[in-house]
Design a protein around this motif. Structure first.
Motif, PDB file in Angstrom:
ATOM      1  N   SER A   2     -22.516 -15.148  91.370  1.00 28.81           N
ATOM      2  CA  SER A   2     -22.929 -16.531  91.602  1.00 28.81           C
ATOM      3  C   SER A   2     -24.143 -16.856  90.739  1.00 28.81           C
ATOM      4  O   SER A   2     -24.841 -15.973  90.260  1.00 28.81           O
ATOM      5  N   ALA A   3     -24.342 -18.152  90.545  1.00 33.07           N
ATOM      6  CA  ALA A   3     -25.453 -18.586  89.710  1.00 33.07           C
ATOM      7  C   ALA A   3     -26.761 -18.206  90.379  1.00 33.07           C
ATOM      8  O   ALA A   3     -26.972 -18.451  91.555  1.00 33.07           O
ATOM      9  N   SER A   4     -27.652 -17.590  89.621  1.00 30.79           N
ATOM     10  CA  SER A   4     -28.930 -17.215  90.200  1.00 30.79           C
ATOM     11  C   SER A   4     -29.912 -18.356  90.009  1.00 30.79           C
ATOM     12  O   SER A   4     -29.769 -19.188  89.127  1.00 30.79           O
ATOM     13  N   SER A   5     -30.923 -18.388  90.842  1.00 30.94           N
ATOM     14  CA  SER A   5     -31.915 -19.451  90.715  1.00 30.94           C
ATOM     15  C   SER A   5     -33.076 -18.931  89.877  1.00 30.94           C
ATOM     16  O   SER A   5     -32.999 -17.893  89.257  1.00 30.94           O
ATOM     17  N   GLY A   6     -34.158 -19.662  89.865  1.00 29.65           N
ATOM     18  CA  GLY A   6     -35.336 -19.213  89.139  1.00 29.65           C
ATOM     19  C   GLY A   6     -35.429 -19.849  87.779  1.00 29.65           C
ATOM     20  O   GLY A   6     -34.879 -20.905  87.531  1.00 29.65           O
ATOM     21  N   GLY A  47     -26.554 -16.361  84.106  1.00 28.94           N
ATOM     22  CA  GLY A  47     -25.327 -16.087  84.853  1.00 28.94           C
ATOM     23  C   GLY A  47     -24.532 -17.300  85.270  1.00 28.94           C
ATOM     24  O   GLY A  47     -23.499 -17.167  85.916  1.00 28.94           O
ATOM     25  N   GLU A  48     -24.990 -18.512  84.921  1.00 32.05           N
ATOM     26  CA  GLU A  48     -24.234 -19.691  85.358  1.00 32.05           C
ATOM     27  C   GLU A  48     -23.513 -20.350  84.183  1.00 32.05           C
ATOM     28  O   GLU A  48     -23.798 -20.077  83.026  1.00 32.05           O
ATOM     29  N   THR A  49     -22.559 -21.213  84.522  1.00 32.43           N
ATOM     30  CA  THR A  49     -21.812 -21.940  83.503  1.00 32.43           C
ATOM     31  C   THR A  49     -22.122 -23.423  83.600  1.00 32.43           C
ATOM     32  O   THR A  49     -21.897 -24.043  84.637  1.00 32.43           O
ATOM     33  N   LEU A  50     -22.682 -23.951  82.515  1.00 36.85           N
ATOM     34  CA  LEU A  50     -22.885 -25.402  82.418  1.00 36.85           C
ATOM     35  C   LEU A  50     -21.830 -25.935  81.457  1.00 36.85           C
ATOM     36  O   LEU A  50     -21.721 -25.475  80.326  1.00 36.85           O
ATOM     37  N   ALA A  51     -21.025 -26.882  81.924  1.00 34.65           N
ATOM     38  CA  ALA A  51     -20.039 -27.505  81.045  1.00 34.65           C
ATOM     39  C   ALA A  51     -20.556 -28.853  80.596  1.00 34.65           C
ATOM     40  O   ALA A  51     -21.099 -29.611  81.396  1.00 34.65           O
ATOM     41  N   VAL A  52     -20.439 -29.115  79.305  1.00 38.47           N
ATOM     42  CA  VAL A  52     -20.745 -30.444  78.789  1.00 38.47           C
ATOM     43  C   VAL A  52     -19.421 -31.072  78.377  1.00 38.47           C
ATOM     44  O   VAL A  52     -18.718 -30.533  77.519  1.00 38.47           O
ATOM     45  N   VAL A  53     -19.060 -32.178  79.049  1.00 42.06           N
ATOM     46  CA  VAL A  53     -17.788 -32.836  78.731  1.00 42.06           C
ATOM     47  C   VAL A  53     -18.038 -34.213  78.143  1.00 42.06           C
ATOM     48  O   VAL A  53     -19.015 -34.876  78.456  1.00 42.06           O
ATOM     49  N   GLY A  54     -17.102 -34.621  77.312  1.00 38.37           N
ATOM     50  CA  GLY A  54     -17.180 -35.957  76.726  1.00 38.37           C
ATOM     51  C   GLY A  54     -16.008 -36.160  75.800  1.00 38.37           C
ATOM     52  O   GLY A  54     -15.300 -35.208  75.459  1.00 38.37           O
ATOM     53  N   GLU A  55     -15.811 -37.411  75.376  1.00 36.05           N
ATOM     54  CA  GLU A  55     -14.722 -37.710  74.461  1.00 36.05           C
ATOM     55  C   GLU A  55     -15.233 -37.584  73.029  1.00 36.05           C
ATOM     56  O   GLU A  55     -16.396 -37.255  72.799  1.00 36.05           O
ATOM     57  N   SER A  56     -14.368 -37.860  72.049  1.00 38.17           N
ATOM     58  CA  SER A  56     -14.824 -37.708  70.674  1.00 38.17           C
ATOM     59  C   SER A  56     -15.945 -38.707  70.399  1.00 38.17           C
ATOM     60  O   SER A  56     -15.917 -39.835  70.872  1.00 38.17           O
ATOM     61  N   GLY A  57     -16.953 -38.242  69.665  1.00 39.65           N
ATOM     62  CA  GLY A  57     -18.092 -39.103  69.355  1.00 39.65           C
ATOM     63  C   GLY A  57     -19.140 -39.163  70.442  1.00 39.65           C
ATOM     64  O   GLY A  57     -20.112 -39.894  70.327  1.00 39.65           O
ATOM     65  N   SER A  58     -18.953 -38.361  71.515  1.00 38.98           N
ATOM     66  CA  SER A  58     -19.926 -38.411  72.614  1.00 38.98           C
ATOM     67  C   SER A  58     -21.206 -37.649  72.276  1.00 38.98           C
ATOM     68  O   SER A  58     -22.227 -37.837  72.921  1.00 38.98           O
ATOM     69  N   GLY A  59     -21.138 -36.762  71.275  1.00 39.19           N
ATOM     70  CA  GLY A  59     -22.303 -35.979  70.895  1.00 39.19           C
ATOM     71  C   GLY A  59     -22.308 -34.581  71.489  1.00 39.19           C
ATOM     72  O   GLY A  59     -23.262 -33.832  71.316  1.00 39.19           O
ATOM     73  N   ALA A 172     -14.460 -11.216  71.839  1.00 39.11           N
ATOM     74  CA  ALA A 172     -14.968  -9.847  71.735  1.00 39.11           C
ATOM     75  C   ALA A 172     -16.130  -9.779  70.752  1.00 39.11           C
ATOM     76  O   ALA A 172     -17.122  -9.086  70.981  1.00 39.11           O
ATOM     77  N   ARG A 173     -16.033 -10.539  69.660  1.00 42.05           N
ATOM     78  CA  ARG A 173     -17.120 -10.555  68.667  1.00 42.05           C
ATOM     79  C   ARG A 173     -18.406 -11.110  69.294  1.00 42.05           C
ATOM     80  O   ARG A 173     -19.501 -10.602  69.045  1.00 42.05           O
ATOM     81  N   ALA A 174     -18.229 -12.149  70.132  1.00 45.43           N
ATOM     82  CA  ALA A 174     -19.413 -12.732  70.777  1.00 45.43           C
ATOM     83  C   ALA A 174     -20.060 -11.723  71.728  1.00 45.43           C
ATOM     84  O   ALA A 174     -21.269 -11.721  71.921  1.00 45.43           O
ATOM     85  N   LEU A 175     -19.242 -10.829  72.311  1.00 45.57           N
ATOM     86  CA  LEU A 175     -19.769  -9.871  73.284  1.00 45.57           C
ATOM     87  C   LEU A 175     -20.422  -8.655  72.642  1.00 45.57           C
ATOM     88  O   LEU A 175     -21.157  -7.915  73.297  1.00 45.57           O
ATOM     89  N   ALA A 176     -20.139  -8.441  71.335  1.00 42.34           N
ATOM     90  CA  ALA A 176     -20.519  -7.178  70.688  1.00 42.34           C
ATOM     91  C   ALA A 176     -22.007  -6.871  70.811  1.00 42.34           C
ATOM     92  O   ALA A 176     -22.394  -5.725  70.984  1.00 42.34           O
ATOM     93  N   VAL A 177     -22.863  -7.901  70.698  1.00 43.60           N
ATOM     94  CA  VAL A 177     -24.306  -7.650  70.721  1.00 43.60           C
ATOM     95  C   VAL A 177     -24.893  -7.729  72.130  1.00 43.60           C
ATOM     96  O   VAL A 177     -26.111  -7.650  72.303  1.00 43.60           O
ATOM     97  N   GLY A 178     -24.055  -7.922  73.136  1.00 51.97           N
ATOM     98  CA  GLY A 178     -24.548  -8.015  74.507  1.00 51.97           C
ATOM     99  C   GLY A 178     -25.377  -9.258  74.756  1.00 51.97           C
ATOM    100  O   GLY A 178     -26.553  -9.181  75.123  1.00 51.97           O
ATOM    101  N   GLU A 209     -18.368  -9.585  85.206  1.00 52.95           N
ATOM    102  CA  GLU A 209     -18.700  -8.207  84.855  1.00 52.95           C
ATOM    103  C   GLU A 209     -20.087  -8.091  84.222  1.00 52.95           C
ATOM    104  O   GLU A 209     -20.815  -7.142  84.487  1.00 52.95           O
ATOM    105  N   SER A 210     -20.429  -9.050  83.351  1.00 51.16           N
ATOM    106  CA  SER A 210     -21.634  -8.875  82.537  1.00 51.16           C
ATOM    107  C   SER A 210     -22.782  -9.800  82.896  1.00 51.16           C
ATOM    108  O   SER A 210     -23.901  -9.593  82.436  1.00 51.16           O
ATOM    109  N   GLY A 211     -22.500 -10.860  83.646  1.00 48.11           N
ATOM    110  CA  GLY A 211     -23.580 -11.707  84.136  1.00 48.11           C
ATOM    111  C   GLY A 211     -24.233 -12.614  83.120  1.00 48.11           C
ATOM    112  O   GLY A 211     -25.320 -13.124  83.356  1.00 48.11           O
ATOM    113  N   PHE A 212     -23.578 -12.846  81.959  1.00 47.57           N
ATOM    114  CA  PHE A 212     -24.184 -13.784  81.015  1.00 47.57           C
ATOM    115  C   PHE A 212     -23.868 -15.223  81.423  1.00 47.57           C
ATOM    116  O   PHE A 212     -23.038 -15.470  82.298  1.00 47.57           O
ATOM    117  N   ALA A 213     -24.560 -16.163  80.778  1.00 47.44           N
ATOM    118  CA  ALA A 213     -24.347 -17.587  81.067  1.00 47.44           C
ATOM    119  C   ALA A 213     -23.447 -18.194  80.007  1.00 47.44           C
ATOM    120  O   ALA A 213     -23.325 -17.659  78.906  1.00 47.44           O
TER     121      ALA A 213
END
Lengths: 292, 271
Positions: A2-6, A47-59, A172-178, A209-213
């Motif tokens: 779960s998303a941690s606080s702090g 450890g949390e996931t922030l999604a940014v949504v928008g249509e084309s041209g939203s930035g 997998a490439r993104a995970l290589a450096v931890g 498994e890895s707790g990244f955001a």
């Protein structure tokens, strides 16, 4: 997990990007400024996931590029783990790159077609000057296993993989450096529906498994619903609404968010309920006839 | 021939492409019917053969490809027809809207001229009469100030407006069948909703039969009366939309439906 606080891991304050171009009149024309991202602020906790949504041209993609430090902001600031990285260069930027990795939309164009999977997966470590513990081959195989690829295929080339498999190589490439933060820029948009569902499941499992955001950029709200803890909706370069995923979907407050949610094509809910009820009955062992 | 024979009847359509490793069947014995005022949705992932099916119907298969079986429009066999006759049928009898409107429109001509040409190629008549038809067509697809906009070039339109222009071009000769191949895939979701409403409204007014090709089950669910699910060239499942969505028989259809992310209240929550 779960998303941690702090303390926030990544903190963007009033990020702004202005592009200038020649207006009508060609090279003799006046310069015209266009603000693609207008004072956008957000926090991502470990450890949390922030999604940014928008249509084309939203930035949204410009925002992602600035957060990944692939593009200089015109204004505002970016902090990572308490350190101001807005103008980071040299060793400070190298540290940032070790902590923040990106998965792009098109797996084929973001993987070098002339490099083997092993060379692609080890490239981030090579750039960082890190010696892979246990050796290159062993780490490659471990990474391939983690993303559900056959480790015996480490000497193959990107073209020998399907779209979904190629995107797994990108992950997998993104995970290589931890990394502590993975920025996914429309990472599942180019994939077929059934493959998309599998890759989303993989992204969720890896986070557990890895707790990244994740900073997850998408135009598809249905995809966001499946992966995000929090959502920020962008339109015209601004965040028009942000909040916990459940709240934004159940009780959208901004008119644009409402329009966006209403526009999502839906399968007739009665048909969908009937199908799921049927599937539940079929998978419920108590409904099956006893053997023998 | 009876009125219920079907507007478009496809029987055992097989499309074969030559490859370096010999001929490959990319469509394997597909059969379906589209009636007037009726929409059939063909659903499949990449490589399913859904687009090859539509190109075979239009007689637009790539060089070297062969199609066998039968494709009848209003009882007339289309397979094996010479190109000259197919050109008459295309646009007049069958019209098509593709995914990417920008690559389907000529950037050097005004949209008005392009619609006029589509009309005059089949119906002849004066430039002036054709212009009036083009302006009317643009109005029909919801382009405001159509008279002035007919004089604009494709780049002066947004993505959604360009797709409206393509639909106007496709419908200007009142074809009996419209093939829409992923017509909303490149569009934003709010624009997609507008185009789907437009297509449904036009069909209600004109009674055009529609073949709607998509990878997106949710898109086709609101539009199609019948569904054909394809996979790697094979017809997997064919039937009424309600039956396919509420009681899918084939494991592949079930898997596809499982993979559609749900967005409403009873979606599973993950934290």
């Amino acid at each position: 997990m779960s998303a941690s606080s702090g303390e926030p891991l990544l903190s963007a304050r009033e990020l702004t990007k202005t592009f200038t171009s020649r207006g009508p009149g060609g090279v003799l024309g006046r310069r015209v400024a266009f603000t693609a991202v207008d004072r956008v602020s957000f926090d991502i906790r470990a450890g949390e996931t922030l999604a940014v949504v928008g249509e084309s041209g939203s930035g949204k993609s410009t925002t992602a590029r600035m957060a990944a430090k692939l593009m200089e902001p015109t204004g505002g600031s970016l902090e990572f783990a308490g350190e101001d990285v807005t103008r980071a260069e040299g060793p400070a930027l190298a540290r940032f790159r070790k902590d923040v990795q990106v998965v792009f939309q098109d797996p084929y164009s973001s993987l070098n077609p002339r490099h083997t999977v092993e060379r692609i997966l080890m490239a981030p470590l090579d750039y960082q000057g890190i010696a892979p513990k246990g050796g290159r081959r062993a780490l490659t195989k471990e990474l391939m296993e983690r993303v559900g690829l056959d480790p015996d295929h480490s000497q193959r080339y990107p073209a020998q993989f399907s779209g979904g498999q190629a995107q797994r190589i990108g992950i997998a490439r993104a995970l290589a450096v931890g990394p502590r933060l993975v920025i996914c820029d429309e990472a599942v948009s180019a994939l077929d529906m059934s493959v998309r569902a599998q890759v989303l499941d993989l992204l969720r499992r890896l986070q557990r498994e890895s707790g990244f955001a994740y900073l997850f950029i998408a135009h598809d709200l249905a995809v966001v619903r499946r992966i995000a803890h929090r959502v920020a909706v962008m339109s015209g370069g601004r965040i028009v609404e942000a909040g916990p995923c459940e709240r934004v979907f159940a009780d959208p407050r901004d008119p644009y968010t409402r329009t966006l949610l209403a526009a999502i094509p839906r399968i007739n809910p009665a048909w969908d309920r009937a199908r799921r009820a049927r599937a539940d009955r079929a998978s419920d062992p108590s409904q099956e006839a006893p053997h023998g | 021939m009876s009125a219920r024979a079907g507007l478009l009847v496809v029987e055992d359509l097989t499309v074969t492409l030559p490859t370096t490793r010999g001929p490959v069947d990319v469509v394997k014995g597909v059969s379906f019917t589209v009636d007037r005022d009726d929409t059939l949705g063909i659903v499949g992932e990449s490589g399913s053969g859904k687009s090859m099916t539509s190109l075979a119907i239009m007689g637009l298969l790539p060089r070297g490809a062969t199609a066998t079986g039968s494709v009848r429009l209003d009882g007339e066999e289309l397979l094996g027809r010479p190109d000259r006759e197919l050109r008459r049928i295309r646009g007049d009898g069958i019209s098509m809207v593709f995914q990417d409107p920008l690559s389907s429109l000529n950037p050097y001509y005004t949209v008005g001229l392009q619609i006029e040409e589509a009309y005059r190629a089949h119906r002849g008549g004066s430039r002036k009469a054709a212009r009036a038809v083009a302006v009317e067509a643009l109005t029909q697809v919801g382009i405001a100030d159509a008279e002035r906009r007919a004089g604009h070039y494709p780049h002066q339109f947004s993505g959604g407006q360009r797709q409206r222009v393509m639909i106007a071009t496709a419908l200007v000769c009142s074809p009996s069948l419209l093939i829409a191949d992923e017509p909303t895939t490149a569009l934003d979701v709010t624009v997609q909703a507008q185009i789907l409403r437009l297509l449904a409204g036009l069909q209600e007014r004109t009674g055009t039969g529609m073949l709607f090709i998509t990878h997106d089950l949710a898109v086709v669910s609101s539009l199609a009366r019948r569904i054909l699910v394809m996979r790697e060239g094979d017809p997997v499942e064919y039937g009424e939309a309600e039956r396919i969505f509420s009681d899918p028989h084939h494991p592949y259809t079930r898997a596809l439906l499982e993979s559609v992310p749900r967005i409403d209240d009873d979606a599973e929550v993950w934290l």
